[in-house]
Design an enzyme around this catalytic site. Structure first.
Site, PDB file in Angstrom:
ATOM      1  N   GLY C 199       0.791  -1.220   0.000  1.00 16.80           N
ATOM      2  CA  GLY C 199       0.000   0.000   0.000  1.00 16.80           C
ATOM      3  C   GLY C 199       0.824   1.271   0.000  1.00 16.80           C
ATOM      4  O   GLY C 199       1.965   1.286  -0.449  1.00 16.80           O
ATOM      5  N   ASP C 224      -5.436  -7.965  -6.717  1.00 15.50           N
ATOM      6  CA  ASP C 224      -5.128  -7.734  -5.307  1.00 15.50           C
ATOM      7  C   ASP C 224      -3.864  -6.887  -5.221  1.00 15.50           C
ATOM      8  O   ASP C 224      -2.779  -7.350  -5.559  1.00 15.50           O
ATOM      9  CB  ASP C 224      -4.905  -9.066  -4.579  1.00 15.50           C
ATOM     10  N   LEU C 225      -4.013  -5.680  -4.774  1.00 11.69           N
ATOM     11  CA  LEU C 225      -2.913  -4.710  -4.742  1.00 11.69           C
ATOM     12  C   LEU C 225      -1.673  -5.260  -4.034  1.00 11.69           C
ATOM     13  O   LEU C 225      -1.745  -5.706  -2.885  1.00 11.69           O
ATOM     14  CB  LEU C 225      -3.393  -3.434  -4.032  1.00 11.69           C
ATOM     15  N   ASP C 226      -0.539  -5.219  -4.710  1.00 13.54           N
ATOM     16  CA  ASP C 226       0.760  -5.650  -4.160  1.00 13.54           C
ATOM     17  C   ASP C 226       0.772  -7.119  -3.739  1.00 13.54           C
ATOM     18  O   ASP C 226       1.570  -7.527  -2.896  1.00 13.54           O
ATOM     19  CB  ASP C 226       1.182  -4.753  -2.978  1.00 13.54           C
ATOM     20  N   GLU C 227      -0.119  -7.914  -4.339  1.00 13.49           N
ATOM     21  CA  GLU C 227      -0.195  -9.332  -3.981  1.00 13.49           C
ATOM     22  C   GLU C 227       0.192 -10.246  -5.136  1.00 13.49           C
ATOM     23  O   GLU C 227       0.144 -11.457  -5.013  1.00 13.49           O
ATOM     24  CB  GLU C 227      -1.627  -9.680  -3.536  1.00 13.49           C
TER      25      GLU C 227
END
Lengths: 282, 282, 282, 282
Positions: C199, C224-227
């Protein structure tokens, strides 16, 4: 960015030194932002660096220097007080490789590296396009006649009142007298982990020896090739599957980072040269 | 732990090599757990290591060896097939420093390092207490008469049918004829990042040169001191505040880890020596 | 530079696989320059990459593909054969930070990174000066209306027939449907050692947690952000004397290097995405 | 080894602080061996550590403490003066894993780690053999009834007048009230690069996430599991070919080194805890 003074000292070790310096600073209202000390027990020598908020000092730079001179004399100090507002003039010497040159230029252009870069000097025309874009005067010198060429280098360094000369993968050997003249004011980046693989073609040497890590070394230029006081070193793991060419490519990041740190430390007066070695208050 | 065969090959490079080997393996029902290849384009030489589930092979080790011999001959291979169930006999040679010795002993004791350690040989009594605890026969040899001493070392290596001799900070120079006899079967740990600081007191040398990283090198023993093929190297950042004594202390972790990896790679047939260098299929 | 084919395969593990592939390659006269295998014992799945000298193959790319299709079918392979001569089209998405952008541009400009860069897309005008110098079309998009903006991004990616989208410190969150569309074809650089500090403001988060190392992560973009699957990570030691601003400055080298490696691995077909992870035949 | 006093201070930042302290030290004839400062500009707080040659001080420890108390009061200092001759009592809490335990024991046994180790407490019998060899009393506690077990732990810590409790891969969660009681006096080693992969089975978590580096974190124990102030972290590069079991094996060196540094820094009064973070004058 804060305007600061940097007070860098070294002298024979003795009790009361820190008290004398900090007493002096306190009396002048100095707001100390950063302080680093080191006592070399073997040499019985003391090293100290202070970074001070310039605004916190009532007197001006000259008065400060005069006043501190008395303290310095009492303790037989080698010392200097520099002003972060007075940007050093840095000359970049380059050849045909661009990675170190443009990394320094970019850090300077974005304000990360606080200095002036009044000129780039090169023995090839290749880097001119970068110099032009960064609007830095570019001086090509023909190195067929090396003596004449280095005379011209010397003239340019004087003309631009250069404080720091950076050999950014400049592949010419600086003559003895110029090394002496630039003592402590010229930085080189060598593409090996010194003292391993000094001299020519260090990646080829590393490949032939079969080392498992390669590196780069940023050091002051001295008459003994690749023997000057080391400021910074970087290494990188490699394997048998890396050819000498792969090492050339991979090693660039070591060169770029060691050089950038070396220049930064020097410009911020974080390096003290003592005999053949450096102290770096990083 | 799975029982495996390790097939290690090197030969002149040519088309069809991998096909021939993998065809052979497939015909024998081999379940390949790990396969590594490398082609050295400069040498035009091919290197290959397979780790095979032993249970997947219908024939026994001897038949497998005989059958593969024909393939090997066709391609002029230097090769070996080893069995993970046949533990190598490892001799540890030590002096007064304990860190490398007990690290190896501990990894062996906990089963991380699969081998036998039938003896420890030392030129000081200091390590006997560790040897006793690990229930490994300890042989003290007086090195006043070096020729006689190394004769005794040689006798012990033969007596215990040693496959790998590990110099775990053994501070004696192995005589030429013994180096030759143990070629590719003796590993040393040197406490510097070779080729820098070969010979005696490397940390003191590193201190005097003012390098910014120290290291350790695990290499095969050859007649040229500290010049043998390198298996593994480790480095560690230091600073001007580290004395030579600090380096001695901090450097231990590099020595311990480089040696542990070196032994492990050797015992698992992951190292191929080619001329003065190694390939390590880590 | 040599012209090569890269054959990348993954399929259920079974005996005879390598034999079948290498038999096929040998029959077509393939000179294998590099071969990497991996068997995931937990998944019972096999992964393989070959790099082949294109000139050694008698048939052309299409015939080769058709012929190999039969082998592939027999073993239920997911596979691809790519040609090093067909440069991918790479779009760079940028914001106001220059370090990642110009590092990629420089590696491309000097030929280290083999690809086309037909456009730079940015939500600020700041980077236009660099784009102009490198003669790459620069598209500023106003992100006040994010939906419209990403529609325009999508249009440009199609217009330029982009194969790989690189988010070079592009600080906008890519909408779900676009992430899905670009699955496996979009790379992001995140300025933390994921999964820590996903994030916003990762360096500030790192400063507040008081970690002793900072890092950067290059990964595929997913909803999925940064996943997304991680390709490469870099770390760097810091200390209590580093402010969050120092971390921002120091961390750049991690970002730059992780991104450069990530792009390189992707363009050379060295990355296989399997579920939420990658295999990287570096 | 030199006998030293360590004066560790933190207080609101103000001009004259260093002068006051160094004036005091000079007046008492203190020979300063090491001095470290840090000003946190964000918190406006000053941190300082001095290591002083004990023999250089004319007065004894108590008089020194009384005299300095007045300086400390004037500047609202949190401070402590410790004596390197007074070895701390360190309790080791272990479970079934031996690597961290025996590394600490070995460093202590060889004099590298200056402290007393009056007891080892464990929830398994496995480590008894090591304890016996090092002649350290070994207390097995049955953890079926956790409340009773931790009561016994607490009793032993009191009985042995423990100054520092080290959780050397002790796999039990310390109850809240004991965490609070041991605040700043208990150190844990967690086998991940925190804040990633807190809690159980961190290597398995790392394997599943597909990170490219694994690590270990040495931190103070607090009621929030794995959330205490971090003292030291180590990382190590891995690849897709490493199984979770490989990570367990490889990661040990990170655990061992992070823990050894953490304990060393604590015992030498090099760590200042400030809120949720530490300053480490390494």
């Amino acid at each position: 960015m804060l305007s600061t003074y940097r007070l860098v000292i070294d002298c024979p070790d003795q009790t009361g030194l820190v008290a004398a310096v900090s007493q002096f600073l306190a009396e002048h209202g100095a707001n100390i932002l950063e302080a680093s000390h080191h006592t070399d027990l073997q040499l019985n020598r003391f090293f100290m660096r202070h970074e001070i908020d310039a605004k916190s000092i009532a007197v001006d730079h000259e008065d400060f220097v005069n006043a501190f001179g008395k303290v310095a004399e009492r303790y037989d100090m080698r010392w200097k007080l520099s002003d972060s507002e007075k940007n050093a003039n840095v000359a970049l010497l380059a050849s045909r490789e661009s990675h170190c040159l443009i990394d320094v230029l970019h850090r300077w252009h974005t304000g990360e590296l606080r200095c002036n870069i009044p000129c780039i000097i090169a023995n090839h025309e290749t880097m001119r396009e970068y110099a032009d874009w960064y609007k830095v005067p570019f001086h090509f010198i023909d190195f067929t006649d090396k003596t004449a060429a280095f005379k011209e280098v010397e003239r340019l360094l004087e003309h631009y009142q250069i404080d720091l000369t950076v050999l950014a993968r400049f592949m010419q050997i600086v003559p003895d007298h110029l090394c002496k003249k630039l003592a402590g004011k010229a930085i080189n980046i060598h593409h090996s982990f010194l003292p391993s693989f000094a001299g020519a073609k260090p990646y080829q040497q590393a490949y032939e020896r079969g080392v498992k890590l390669i590196g780069a070394t940023c050091h002051y230029v001295t008459s003994d090739l690749d023997e000057g006081p080391i400021i910074e070193q970087e290494v990188l793991r490699i394997s048998h599957s890396d050819s000498a060419q792969d090492m050339v490519r991979k090693g660039k990041r070591c060169e770029v980072n060691a050089l950038a740190n070396g220049i930064r430390y020097h410009l911020q007066d974080r390096v003290i040269i003592h005999q053949t070695k450096t102290l770096v208050f990083a």
